[in-house]
Write a protein that holds these residues in place. Sequence first.
Motif, PDB file in Angstrom:
ATOM      1  N   SER A  29      56.749  85.219  26.988  1.00  0.00           N
ATOM      2  CA  SER A  29      57.671  86.300  26.643  1.00  0.00           C
ATOM      3  C   SER A  29      58.437  85.911  25.386  1.00  0.00           C
ATOM      4  O   SER A  29      58.450  84.728  24.988  1.00  0.00           O
ATOM      5  CB  SER A  29      58.663  86.560  27.781  1.00  0.00           C
ATOM      6  OG  SER A  29      59.512  85.429  27.968  1.00  0.00           O
ATOM      7  N   ARG A  30      59.081  86.876  24.799  1.00  0.00           N
ATOM      8  CA  ARG A  30      59.907  86.609  23.623  1.00  0.00           C
ATOM      9  C   ARG A  30      61.011  85.607  23.964  1.00  0.00           C
ATOM     10  O   ARG A  30      61.302  84.696  23.189  1.00  0.00           O
ATOM     11  CB  ARG A  30      60.506  87.924  23.110  1.00  0.00           C
ATOM     12  CG  ARG A  30      61.418  87.776  21.898  1.00  0.00           C
ATOM     13  CD  ARG A  30      61.984  89.134  21.491  1.00  0.00           C
ATOM     14  NE  ARG A  30      62.986  88.994  20.447  1.00  0.00           N
ATOM     15  CZ  ARG A  30      62.733  88.943  19.155  1.00  0.00           C
ATOM     16  NH1 ARG A  30      61.482  88.995  18.739  1.00  0.00           N
ATOM     17  NH2 ARG A  30      63.709  88.819  18.275  1.00  0.00           N
ATOM     18  N   GLN A  31      61.622  85.769  25.127  1.00  0.00           N
ATOM     19  CA  GLN A  31      62.702  84.872  25.548  1.00  0.00           C
ATOM     20  C   GLN A  31      62.210  83.431  25.649  1.00  0.00           C
ATOM     21  O   GLN A  31      62.889  82.501  25.201  1.00  0.00           O
ATOM     22  CB  GLN A  31      63.272  85.339  26.883  1.00  0.00           C
ATOM     23  CG  GLN A  31      64.420  84.479  27.420  1.00  0.00           C
ATOM     24  CD  GLN A  31      65.702  84.631  26.615  1.00  0.00           C
ATOM     25  OE1 GLN A  31      65.894  85.652  25.963  1.00  0.00           O
ATOM     26  NE2 GLN A  31      66.569  83.620  26.671  1.00  0.00           N
TER      27      GLN A  31
ATOM     28  N   GLU B 241      61.452  86.647  11.810  1.00  0.00           N
ATOM     29  CA  GLU B 241      61.845  87.269  13.080  1.00  0.00           C
ATOM     30  C   GLU B 241      62.172  86.193  14.113  1.00  0.00           C
ATOM     31  O   GLU B 241      63.083  86.367  14.936  1.00  0.00           O
ATOM     32  CB  GLU B 241      60.731  88.177  13.590  1.00  0.00           C
ATOM     33  CG  GLU B 241      61.121  88.966  14.829  1.00  0.00           C
ATOM     34  CD  GLU B 241      60.054  89.954  15.271  1.00  0.00           C
ATOM     35  OE1 GLU B 241      59.805  90.048  16.488  1.00  0.00           O
ATOM     36  OE2 GLU B 241      59.464  90.609  14.386  1.00  0.00           O
ATOM     37  N   LEU B 242      61.450  85.090  14.068  1.00  0.00           N
ATOM     38  CA  LEU B 242      61.729  83.967  14.976  1.00  0.00           C
ATOM     39  C   LEU B 242      63.135  83.426  14.727  1.00  0.00           C
ATOM     40  O   LEU B 242      63.919  83.241  15.665  1.00  0.00           O
ATOM     41  CB  LEU B 242      60.701  82.861  14.763  1.00  0.00           C
ATOM     42  CG  LEU B 242      60.919  81.583  15.580  1.00  0.00           C
ATOM     43  CD1 LEU B 242      60.553  81.818  17.039  1.00  0.00           C
ATOM     44  CD2 LEU B 242      60.090  80.431  15.004  1.00  0.00           C
TER      45      LEU B 242
ATOM     46  N   HIS C  52      54.721  88.604  20.388  1.00  0.00           N
ATOM     47  CA  HIS C  52      56.132  88.719  20.744  1.00  0.00           C
ATOM     48  C   HIS C  52      57.067  88.488  19.554  1.00  0.00           C
ATOM     49  O   HIS C  52      58.172  89.020  19.537  1.00  0.00           O
ATOM     50  CB  HIS C  52      56.472  87.709  21.843  1.00  0.00           C
ATOM     51  CG  HIS C  52      55.609  87.825  23.058  1.00  0.00           C
ATOM     52  ND1 HIS C  52      55.869  88.717  24.076  1.00  0.00           N
ATOM     53  CD2 HIS C  52      54.463  87.167  23.410  1.00  0.00           C
ATOM     54  CE1 HIS C  52      54.939  88.601  25.017  1.00  0.00           C
ATOM     55  NE2 HIS C  52      54.073  87.667  24.643  1.00  0.00           N
ATOM     56  N   VAL C  53      56.625  87.696  18.578  1.00  0.00           N
ATOM     57  CA  VAL C  53      57.425  87.390  17.380  1.00  0.00           C
ATOM     58  C   VAL C  53      56.511  87.554  16.170  1.00  0.00           C
ATOM     59  O   VAL C  53      55.528  86.822  16.032  1.00  0.00           O
ATOM     60  CB  VAL C  53      57.991  85.950  17.434  1.00  0.00           C
ATOM     61  CG1 VAL C  53      58.828  85.683  16.202  1.00  0.00           C
ATOM     62  CG2 VAL C  53      58.810  85.734  18.695  1.00  0.00           C
TER      63      VAL C  53
ATOM     64  N   GLY D  82      65.822  85.799  15.916  1.00  0.00           N
ATOM     65  CA  GLY D  82      65.928  85.765  17.365  1.00  0.00           C
ATOM     66  C   GLY D  82      66.634  84.516  17.861  1.00  0.00           C
ATOM     67  O   GLY D  82      67.423  84.570  18.814  1.00  0.00           O
TER      68      GLY D  82
END
Length: 229
Positions: free
Chosen positions: A15-17, A60-61, A54-55, A64
């Motif tokens: 997941s992104r998280q 974007e990483l 996801h990224v 986040g």
Amino acid sequence: MSGQADTLHRRAPLSRQRILSAAVALADAGGADALSMRKIAQGLGVVPMALYKHVANKDELLDGMIDLVVAEIDPPAVGADWKSAVRLRVLSARRMLLRHPWAAGVIEARLKARTAPTPAVLAYLDSMIGILRAGGFPVELVHHAMHVMGSRVLGFSQELFEDASGREPDPDALPPEEMAARYPHLTELAMAVAHDRESVVGPGCDDQFEFEFALDLTLDGLERLRSAS
């Protein structure tokens, strides 16, 4: 084969998280320069291409990651006056940055590289402005206050005097006697300044004391302006 299948089944889905948390842990251990999609994927036990679902990219990483660590800053203290509320949040932001030493440089670089901060940074700044407005600051003074506070609102500041310990001697530097004769006040300050070997940035000025000194000086000045307005 059955054991491997069970392990795969128990593994949390990507997941992104999970990706952002792994990236933060990697940066905490080795700095922002240690980040790479390959290393993150290796730590998560997946192929690098799986991360891009996801990224989208490293920008974007980083955004986040900033949002993830900024979310660690304490919420505004309930019932506190504006000065206490601002001070507590700024010092909470500073503690967050001490837990994640890479974050200040990334935040600064990302703010310079874009017209708008990340959502979590925007929410934090909006909340800080709200504290000032609720404390009786007219909007014009809030504008000036945010300029004065600058990066200190986020827990770090740009220093004029950097610690020189551990550096190679400058072959072109003036001899101490000539330095003292030519720049007596600067030499006096350098000789008299207190040093703290337990400082988080190593031997040198007590960075926490200097940070809080400037913060309190700023807040006291803003209080005088608020009262006058």
